[in-house]
Design an enzyme around this catalytic site. Sequence first.
Site, PDB file in Angstrom:
ATOM      1  N   GLY A  47      -2.507  -2.144 -20.981  1.00 33.42           N
ATOM      2  CA  GLY A  47      -3.149  -0.857 -21.205  1.00 33.42           C
ATOM      3  C   GLY A  47      -2.105   0.232 -21.312  1.00 33.42           C
ATOM      4  O   GLY A  47      -0.996   0.098 -20.775  1.00 33.42           O
ATOM      5  N   GLN A  52       0.936   8.661 -20.940  1.00 36.12           N
ATOM      6  CA  GLN A  52       2.096   7.772 -20.713  1.00 36.12           C
ATOM      7  C   GLN A  52       3.079   7.814 -21.867  1.00 36.12           C
ATOM      8  O   GLN A  52       4.222   7.391 -21.718  1.00 36.12           O
ATOM      9  CB  GLN A  52       1.631   6.330 -20.490  1.00 36.12           C
ATOM     10  CG  GLN A  52       0.877   6.132 -19.175  1.00 36.12           C
ATOM     11  CD  GLN A  52       0.538   4.671 -18.983  1.00 36.12           C
ATOM     12  OE1 GLN A  52      -0.463   4.189 -19.502  1.00 36.12           O
ATOM     13  NE2 GLN A  52       1.380   3.960 -18.245  1.00 36.12           N
ATOM     14  N   LEU A 103       2.883   0.534 -16.544  1.00 36.46           N
ATOM     15  CA  LEU A 103       4.110   0.664 -17.339  1.00 36.46           C
ATOM     16  C   LEU A 103       4.899   1.914 -16.958  1.00 36.46           C
ATOM     17  O   LEU A 103       6.092   2.000 -17.238  1.00 36.46           O
ATOM     18  CB  LEU A 103       3.775   0.674 -18.838  1.00 36.46           C
ATOM     19  CG  LEU A 103       3.179  -0.635 -19.378  1.00 36.46           C
ATOM     20  CD1 LEU A 103       2.802  -0.482 -20.845  1.00 36.46           C
ATOM     21  CD2 LEU A 103       4.141  -1.797 -19.194  1.00 36.46           C
ATOM     22  N   HIS A 148      -5.532   7.613 -15.655  1.00 33.22           N
ATOM     23  CA  HIS A 148      -4.376   8.311 -16.231  1.00 33.22           C
ATOM     24  C   HIS A 148      -4.804   9.615 -16.904  1.00 33.22           C
ATOM     25  O   HIS A 148      -4.047  10.588 -16.919  1.00 33.22           O
ATOM     26  CB  HIS A 148      -3.688   7.427 -17.289  1.00 33.22           C
ATOM     27  CG  HIS A 148      -2.697   6.455 -16.726  1.00 33.22           C
ATOM     28  ND1 HIS A 148      -1.554   6.836 -16.060  1.00 33.22           N
ATOM     29  CD2 HIS A 148      -2.662   5.101 -16.750  1.00 33.22           C
ATOM     30  CE1 HIS A 148      -0.855   5.760 -15.700  1.00 33.22           C
ATOM     31  NE2 HIS A 148      -1.512   4.688 -16.100  1.00 33.22           N
TER      32      HIS A 148
HETATM   33 NI    NI Z   1      -0.834   2.745 -15.839  1.00 34.91          NI
END
Ligand code: NI
Length: 189
Positions: A47, A52, A103, A148
């Site tokens: 994901g 991000q 990540l 997020h």
């Molecule tokens: Ni994440």
Amino acid sequence: MAILKIARMGNPVLLRKCDPVPDPGAPEIRRLVADMMQTMEDAPGVGLAGPQVYVPLRLFVFRVPAERASADLNNRGVPNTVLINPEIEAIGEETGLNWEGCLSIPEMRAVVPRALRIRYRGVDCDGNPVEGEATLFHARVIQHENDHLDGILYPMRVTDFRYFGFNAELDRVAEEQRQQQAAQAAAEQ
Ligand code: NI
């Protein structure tokens, strides 16, 4: 297409509440989504959310690889999928604990409580509605990515910090325990 740079924990872009995508069908959104899918696969991850990759908009990509799928109807393998302007809600009160990584927090993982069943809705890059139910891993990845968009990282959800650590260390300990158990089982025969 391009591999995008991934923001790491500590960068304020990961802590803000993201803005809705004004025009999900815009060419630049389609390009962004394609790049995010490529970046997710390259990482590799399951994901990736807008913030991000330094884009504080309400969208994320995800997938459910075959090895994380199960017989449950709403936890089958899912190919690369985008959800734009998603809304999610838990179905029922039941939660489950499982490991999660991110990540943006490389080389670590923790046990995080999540709703076992959710309902989700959003749109895709053509502006078409996407909606459904998700369970287990599928539900977990959507909840993680949706967090997020509100500036929430998984460590903020951890309830027992004994189950938070570096992958290499956790893997080493688990392997030692496995070997001890195997040796014990052999001795008992
Ligand atoms: Ni994440």
